[in-house]
Design a protein around this motif. Structure first.
Motif, short mmCIF file in Angstrom:
data_model
loop_
_atom_site.label_atom_id
_atom_site.label_comp_id
_atom_site.label_asym_id
_atom_site.label_seq_id
_atom_site.Cartn_x
_atom_site.Cartn_y
_atom_site.Cartn_z
N UNK A 195 -0.78 0.60 1.98
CA UNK A 195 -0.94 -0.69 1.29
C UNK A 195 -1.91 -0.57 0.12
N UNK A 196 -3.00 0.14 0.33
CA UNK A 196 -3.98 0.33 -0.74
C UNK A 196 -3.37 1.09 -1.92
N UNK A 197 -2.60 2.12 -1.62
CA UNK A 197 -1.95 2.89 -2.68
C UNK A 197 -0.94 2.03 -3.45
N UNK A 198 -0.24 1.16 -2.71
CA UNK A 198 0.73 0.27 -3.36
C UNK A 198 0.07 -0.68 -4.34
N UNK A 199 -1.10 -1.19 -3.98
CA UNK A 199 -1.84 -2.09 -4.88
C UNK A 199 -2.31 -1.33 -6.12
N UNK A 200 -2.81 -0.13 -5.92
CA UNK A 200 -3.35 0.66 -7.03
C UNK A 200 -2.24 1.11 -7.99
N UNK A 201 -1.13 1.55 -7.44
CA UNK A 201 -0.07 2.14 -8.26
C UNK A 201 1.13 1.20 -8.43
N UNK A 202 0.87 -0.10 -8.44
CA UNK A 202 1.96 -1.07 -8.59
C UNK A 202 2.70 -0.92 -9.91
N UNK A 203 1.97 -0.62 -10.99
CA UNK A 203 2.59 -0.54 -12.32
C UNK A 203 3.64 0.57 -12.40
N UNK A 204 3.31 1.82 -12.05
CA UNK A 204 4.36 2.85 -12.10
C UNK A 204 5.48 2.61 -11.10
#
Length: 528
Positions: free
Chosen positions: A103-112
């Motif tokens: 979930x944390x990775x999804x928030x951080x890398x939402x743009x790509x």
């Protein structure tokens, strides 16, 4: 009640609970369609939701659920419930840690991520989608734990509460979406979509929370355990690797469709999503219900070496799925437009949206039987330790879907209709290959009976098609009339079609008809 046979009464209970969930899901869709239509805003919201939703299908309700139920059921059969519950504690601990990081990775890398899922979106539409994605991504943690709990309960023959859990997701997302959306923007412009995103999180929390009491009543007690070297954990992880792809080929194909649809302007993503949601009503009510009660039975049969029971249970489950979903597919094809108009057409959802969504639904419905049988058949490969077969077939299915998308969109100019058709064709090929491979590794699946059921159900569905075709002009004339009149007319036609199909099924002596009667009689006895 024996745990070692296919319980059609349990399937009926699950079907009823899933029906409620699907109806509430449709209510959610029609409310949001009326408030936001099928334009830029809903395209952005649906794409943002698809990101965590895809991972839910890949890890939670797909790979993790299938692998966990298989191993958990086998542990119950061979080592007892105490050992199985200890394994459940380990899986719950590790799932919480892994999905929190994801979930944390999804928030951080939402743009790509959105750049990959919707490469055709203009800058402003992409920015809106990225913001909504960051809000909703923790949904994957909540729904993963909810799916895990559902698997635990199903494995110990507790089906009703888990099947009802998704209804609470819909209730939470509807209530939260409307309230939060209104507080942010009373006119429900694009800013109110943030409220829908927050409502999605609330729905995920309710879906998990409602199952916890039943889980404790079943005997589960959480004890944090990070021992990922446990043999049961290793077996689940080994099963999950191929299942990540195999159990979610349909969803991956839907994601691929969205990528192609992002190049088709405003609307196609919403039309495809609304149509797929409606097709999931019979798929969830019938296909998923049959699959839910089948997997624990075939897993225990395999663990005990009873391949005769494994084959007969699996064959019977697929025939029941065909009996329930083939007439549904015919009904959706001939009544697509009046159904879409009744459910969705209001507010910002216009005539053109109804037409285009109905076109998508008709093509999706072609693959309904394939979708439902995949739900039953694919998990059975993991029960007999043939985990690579579904993955290989899914690779072929995904490749076929990509090729057909390119052909239908860029060569034949079919637009969003081609995307729906390619998904249906890929699902049908997927099921056919799985069926052939299963007969080779497990022996006969009573193929002659399966072919007979297919042929008889198709023949029994002819009256549905004729009645729908004959009533089309009448239903079309009511399209802009009072809602109650339109609903009554459409329900009358559907009721007539159901009666015609049941009458034809009785005269043709279709096996699934007797199973259907057993479920109905059981329901009537419990209400008298």
């Amino acid at each position: 009640m024996s745990r070692d046979r296919l319980d059609t009464k349990a399937a009926g209970v699950v079907a009823g609970a899933v029906m409620l969930s699907r109806v509430l899901g449709l209510a959610r869709e029609l409310i949001f369609a009326g408030l936001f239509g099928a334009g830029r805003g809903m395209d952005a919201f649906l794409t943002a939701f698809r990101a965590p939703n895809l991972l839910r299908d890949l890890f939670a309700e797909g790979a993790l659920s299938t692998a966990f139920v298989t191993v958990f059921s086998q542990k119950i059969a061979t080592e007892g419930e105490g050992s199985a519950w200890k394994l459940a504690s380990k899986v719950a601990t590790l799932t919480t840690v892994f999905m929190s990081l994801l979930s944390l990775l999804g928030v951080i890398f939402a743009a790509p991520l959105i750049g990959f899922l919707a490469p055709g979106f203009p800058v402003e539409k992409a920015a809106l989608t990225i913001g909504l994605t960051r809000i909703m991504y923790p949904f994957i943690l909540l729904v993963s734990l909810a799916a895990l709990v559902m698997g635990m309960l199903n494995a110990v023959n507790r089906f009703t509460v888990p099947a009802l859990a998704s209804s609470f997701f819909n209730i939470g997302s509807i209530a939260g979406g409307i309230v939060f959306g209104w507080l942010i923007d009373p006119h429900f412009g694009e800013r109110a979509l943030v409220g829908l995103a927050l409502g999605t999180l609330l729905g995920g929390l309710l879906q998990l929370g409602v199952q916890i009491p039943d889980l404790f009543r079943a005997g589960f007690r959480l004890a944090l355990d990070f021992d990922w070297r446990d043999p049961g954990i290793r077996r689940i992880l080994i099963l999950m690797l191929p299942a990540v792809i195999a159990a979610s080929a349909v969803q991956i194909n839907v994601m691929v469709n969205s990528i192609f649809a992002s190049y088709l302007g405003n609307g196609p993503i919403s039309w495809l999503s609304y149509a797929f949601r409606l097709m999931q009503l019979p798929l969830g009510v019938f296909g998923v219900a049959v699959a839910t009660v089948t997997l624990p039975v075939v897993s225990r049969a395999s663990a005990l070496g009873d391949m005769g029971r494994f084959r007969s249970t699996l064959a019977k489950a697929m025939r029941l799925a065909v009996f329930l979903t083939l007439p549904s597919a015919v009904g959706l094809i001939v009544l697509a437009q009046p159904i879409i108009a009744l459910i969705y057409q209001r507010g910002k959802f216009l005539d053109a949206d109804t037409l285009h969504t109905a076109e998508a639904l008709q093509f999706y419905a072609i693959g309904l039987v394939g979708y439902s049988c995949i739900k039953v058949l694919s998990p059975a490969f993991y029960a007999i330790n043939r985990k690579w077969t579904p993955m290989t077939v899914s690779f072929l299915s995904i490749g076929l879907n990509l090729a057909l998308n390119w052909l239908f969109i860029f060569r034949l100019g079919m637009g969003h209709r081609g995307l729906a058709l390619s998904t249906a064709m890929a699902a049908t090929v997927n099921f056919t290959l799985l069926y052939v491979f299963m007969t080779r590794v497990s022996g006969s699946l009573e193929t002659s009976a399966m072919c007979s059921t297919l042929a008889r159900c198709l023949l029994a569905s002819v009256p549905i098609g004729l009645l729908g075709w004959w009533c089309q002009p009448w239903l079309a004339s009511l399209q802009h009339g009072p809602v109650l009149l339109r609903a009554g007319a459409l329900l009358g036609v559907i009721a007539g079609a159901v009666l015609l199909f049941l009458g034809a099924s009785w005269s043709l002596k279709i096996e699934g008809f007797n199973e259907f009667l057993l479920v109905v009689k059981g329901k009537l006895k419990r209400t008298t």
